[in-house]
Design an enzyme around this catalytic site. Structure first.
Site, short mmCIF file in Angstrom:
data_model
loop_
_atom_site.label_atom_id
_atom_site.label_comp_id
_atom_site.label_asym_id
_atom_site.label_seq_id
_atom_site.Cartn_x
_atom_site.Cartn_y
_atom_site.Cartn_z
N ASN A 47 51.99 28.13 35.47
CA ASN A 47 52.24 29.29 34.71
C ASN A 47 50.78 29.80 34.60
O ASN A 47 49.88 29.53 33.92
CB ASN A 47 52.51 29.17 33.19
CG ASN A 47 52.73 30.55 32.36
OD1 ASN A 47 52.64 31.64 32.76
ND2 ASN A 47 53.18 30.62 31.16
N TRP A 48 50.49 31.19 35.44
CA TRP A 48 49.21 31.57 35.42
C TRP A 48 48.89 32.67 34.46
O TRP A 48 47.82 33.04 34.39
CB TRP A 48 49.08 32.29 36.86
CG TRP A 48 48.80 31.51 38.13
CD1 TRP A 48 49.12 30.23 38.13
CD2 TRP A 48 48.87 31.99 39.40
NE1 TRP A 48 48.71 29.62 39.29
CE2 TRP A 48 48.73 30.86 40.11
CE3 TRP A 48 48.94 33.03 40.03
CZ2 TRP A 48 48.80 30.62 41.68
CZ3 TRP A 48 48.74 33.33 41.47
CH2 TRP A 48 48.61 32.19 42.23
N HIS A 90 58.62 32.12 26.29
CA HIS A 90 57.47 31.30 25.95
C HIS A 90 56.80 31.86 24.63
O HIS A 90 56.88 32.76 24.31
CB HIS A 90 56.30 31.87 27.23
CG HIS A 90 54.99 30.98 27.13
ND1 HIS A 90 54.05 31.21 26.26
CD2 HIS A 90 54.69 29.87 27.97
CE1 HIS A 90 53.08 30.31 26.54
NE2 HIS A 90 53.54 29.49 27.59
N GLU A 150 57.43 22.78 24.85
CA GLU A 150 56.18 23.15 24.76
C GLU A 150 55.69 23.20 23.16
O GLU A 150 56.05 24.14 22.59
CB GLU A 150 55.76 24.47 25.23
CG GLU A 150 55.63 24.37 26.79
CD GLU A 150 54.79 25.63 27.39
OE1 GLU A 150 54.10 25.39 28.34
OE2 GLU A 150 54.63 26.56 26.54
N GLY A 197 47.04 25.66 25.17
CA GLY A 197 45.91 26.49 25.34
C GLY A 197 44.80 25.79 24.71
O GLY A 197 44.76 24.59 24.42
N SER A 247 48.60 21.38 27.48
CA SER A 247 47.70 20.62 28.04
C SER A 247 47.91 19.67 29.05
O SER A 247 47.31 18.41 28.84
CB SER A 247 47.06 20.06 26.61
OG SER A 247 46.43 21.13 25.71
N GLY A 281 49.55 25.27 32.48
CA GLY A 281 48.84 26.41 32.05
C GLY A 281 47.45 26.55 32.72
O GLY A 281 47.16 26.62 33.95
#
Ligand code: 13P
Length: 251
Positions: free
Chosen positions: A7-8, A93, A166, A172, A214, A235
């Site tokens: 997931n960019w 998301h 998630e 993040g 992560s 991510g």
């Protein structure tokens, strides 16, 4: 076969960088027989990256609208995504549910998911709690998300559904800590139980349950083995081709 999703998010800034990144990931993806890779770039780059896809590396989008066509200024339909080369789409998301205050509700997520299935896209539904509590209320929260987000989905569509667990507290740069593989396993089992109650055991077994938050080359394998996840949603490390390729190699 594990499904490894990149997931960019809102990166990179240019198409040149996106192509470069995609091609670096592709090199390792096609050599790696143990996993299937899906890259989810920003909408604008999907069509241009399409020509680089191969059986082991395909494209997905990060969001979608819930109608197939019509007067919806600024939105992108699942049919258009499919047409541009996307085969997967991330739905629900947490950054869309809460972080960037888009306040996407479960009702909206449910509509997006059903429209995606109708258009032939495979939705990657993200669920997960913002914090854990001793009393286990977070389990009710996850159950509620699944029940609302999957309401009205046909059993026959479950083979095209991916659920990404998630936990928000692991996602993040602000992550409190990483989830233990055992914590991942517990929730994978819990999600299976909720799905079995909703759709029956046979239908439940068709759904792929993956883990995100992560993920890096040191923990990827543990989430797939001890953690029982059938794939990973990556991510930050998906923007660092060396690191992402290390994740693929570690599987
Ligand atoms: P990080 O891997 O950067 O924690 O992000 C996880 C994520 O949100 C993937 O969708």
């Amino acid at each position: 076969m594990p499904l490894i999703i990149a997931n960019w998010k809102m990166n990179p800034a240019t198409l040149t960088e996106a192509k470069d990144l995609f091609l670096q990931i592709k090199k390792v993806s096609i050599k790696n027989r143990k996993s299937t890779v899906v890259v989810c770039p920003p909408f604008l780059f999907i069509e241009s990256l399409r020509k680089f896809t191969a059986p082991k590396i395909s494209l997905g989008a990060q969001d979608v609208f819930w109608e197939l066509e019509g007067a919806y200024t600024g939105e992108i339909s699942p049919l258009q995504l499919y047409e541009s080369g996307a085969r997967y789409v991330i739905v629900g998301h947490y950054e869309r549910r809460t972080r960037i205050t888009l306040n996407e509700t479960d009702e909206v997520i449910n509509k997006k998911l059903k429209a995606s299935l109708k258009a032939g896209l495979k939705p990657i539904l993200c669920v997960g709690e913002s914090k854990r509590d001793e009393a286990g209320n977070f389990l009710h929260f996850i159950k509620r998300q699944l029940e609302l987000d999957l309401a009205g989905v046909k059993k026959t569509d479950l083979k095209n559904l991916i659920i990404a667990y998630e936990p928000i507290w692991t996602v993040g740069r602000d992550a409190k800590r990483k989830a233990l593989p055992e914590e991942c396993r517990e929730i994978v089992v819990f999600i299976k139980k909720v799905l079995a109650d909703m759709f029956g055991r046979n239908a439940m077994e068709k759904v792929q349950i993956i883990y995100g938050g992560s993920v890096d080359s040191k923990n990827a394998r543990d989430y797939l083995t001890t953690g029982s996840a059938q794939g990973l949603l990556v991510g930050r490390e998906s923007l660092r081709p060396k690191e992402f390729n290390e994740i693929l190699k570690s599987i």
